[in-house]
Scaffold this active site. Structure first.
Site, PDB file in Angstrom:
ATOM      1  CG  ASP A  76      -0.168  -0.145   2.523  1.00  0.00           C
ATOM      2  OD1 ASP A  76       1.084  -0.193   2.487  1.00  0.00           O
ATOM      3  OD2 ASP A  76      -0.814  -0.210   3.577  1.00  0.00           O
ATOM      4  CB  CYS A  79       5.485  -2.307   2.034  1.00  0.00           C
ATOM      5  SG  CYS A  79       6.539  -1.605   0.743  1.00  0.00           S
ATOM      6  CG  HIS A 189       6.223  -5.327  -1.223  1.00  0.00           C
ATOM      7  ND1 HIS A 189       5.171  -4.551  -0.790  1.00  0.00           N
ATOM      8  CD2 HIS A 189       6.260  -6.399  -0.395  1.00  0.00           C
ATOM      9  CE1 HIS A 189       4.598  -5.137   0.252  1.00  0.00           C
ATOM     10  NE2 HIS A 189       5.244  -6.249   0.514  1.00  0.00           N
ATOM     11  CG  HIS A 264      -6.575 -13.476   5.344  1.00  0.00           C
ATOM     12  ND1 HIS A 264      -7.360 -14.274   4.531  1.00  0.00           N
ATOM     13  CD2 HIS A 264      -7.321 -13.254   6.462  1.00  0.00           C
ATOM     14  CE1 HIS A 264      -8.514 -14.512   5.125  1.00  0.00           C
ATOM     15  NE2 HIS A 264      -8.510 -13.898   6.289  1.00  0.00           N
TER      16      HIS A 264
END
Length: 270
Positions: A76, A79, A189, A264
């Site tokens: 998002d 990270c 990321h 999750h």
């Protein structure tokens, strides 16, 4: 006390006949019952006639070996801050905003240090970006390393070679910090590297901080392929058991469930 020596019958002895076997079994049953103080009123016959108890199934074996795994955080644009917050704040996944604010405050407090040449942007512009949704980077890692008095090691898996030579940068190195958090960067990321105490252990039990001189963590990660950069590897969500191909899909799933009661964020390769 009655001491009993149990001897296993050889195949030859077992072939002598069913009657002899039955008598020996009766004697064995009585001897065991006597040693336990459980001889029934019917004697040997009652013991021999008692229904056999089914064997008790052994409890399933638990895989207890520790291993280093990759904990996925939502993709998002925050990270980096989320991964650091998770490592340093007991697994919390909601520290990105406060860590952005801290970085901004530190930069604004030292304009002579954080110049345009250092930041790549004018100070005010950089602060505006970091308070928005701009990705974090080296400046922010250096600031947060000092804030937590912790080494922040970043392993860039995009630059790994086929011989698994790591490319890592350690922010805070040489400052005598005693602990280290390890992040994985794939070019776009950041995720967090943790030690899982046993297979399937929930994230709440993760070991997120390591001794600053613990190089075994890196070796374990290499053996476990925990930060292998594979665009098409298969990964399963251990919360809902849904399967994905590649990290982007898993990251999107983590992001979609991030606001639920149980995010999750526990994944495993399969």
């Amino acid at each position: 006390s009655l001491f009993i020596v149990l001897r296993r019958r050889s195949p030859k002895r077992a072939s002598l006949g069913a009657m002899g076997d039955a008598e020996e079994d009766d004697e064995m049953a009585l001897a065991i019952a006597m040693s336990l103080g459980q001889v029934p009123s019917g004697g040997v016959a009652a013991v021999a006639a008692a229904p056999a108890q089914p064997p008790t199934a052994a409890p399933p074996a638990v895989e207890s070996e520790e291993r280093v795994v990759r904990r996925v955080v939502p993709a998002d644009n925050s990270c980096l801050f989320t991964a650091i917050g998770c490592a340093m704040e007991g697994g919390a996944m909601d520290r990105a905003s406060s860590l952005r604010e801290h970085v901004a405050a530190v930069l604004l407090s030292a304009p002579d240090k954080y110049t345009e040449a250092e930041l790549g942007f004018p100070l005010e512009e950089y602060v505006e970006k970091i308070m928005g949704e701009s990705w974090g980077g080296g400046i922010d890692l250096a600031v947060l390393s000092e804030h937590y008095a912790t080494e922040l090691a970043v392993i860039n898996i995009q630059t790994q070679t086929d011989s698994h030579v790591r490319r890592e940068q350690v922010f805070g190195e040489g400052r005598d910090y005693k602990q280290r958090a390890v992040l994985i960067f794939d070019g776009t990321h950041y995720d967090l590297l943790v030690k899982q105490l046993f297979n399937g252990a929930p994230p709440a039990l993760d070991v997120r901080l390591f001794d600053a001189d613990d190089e075994k963590v890196m070796a374990q990660a290499n053996r476990a392929r925990s930060f292998t950069n594979l665009a098409k590897f298969t990964i399963r969500c251990l919360v809902c058991q849904k399967g994905f191909v590649g990290m982007p899909d898993a990251q999107e799933h983590a992001k979609e469930t991030g606001a639920t009661a149980q995010p999750h964020i526990n994944f495993s390769e399969y």
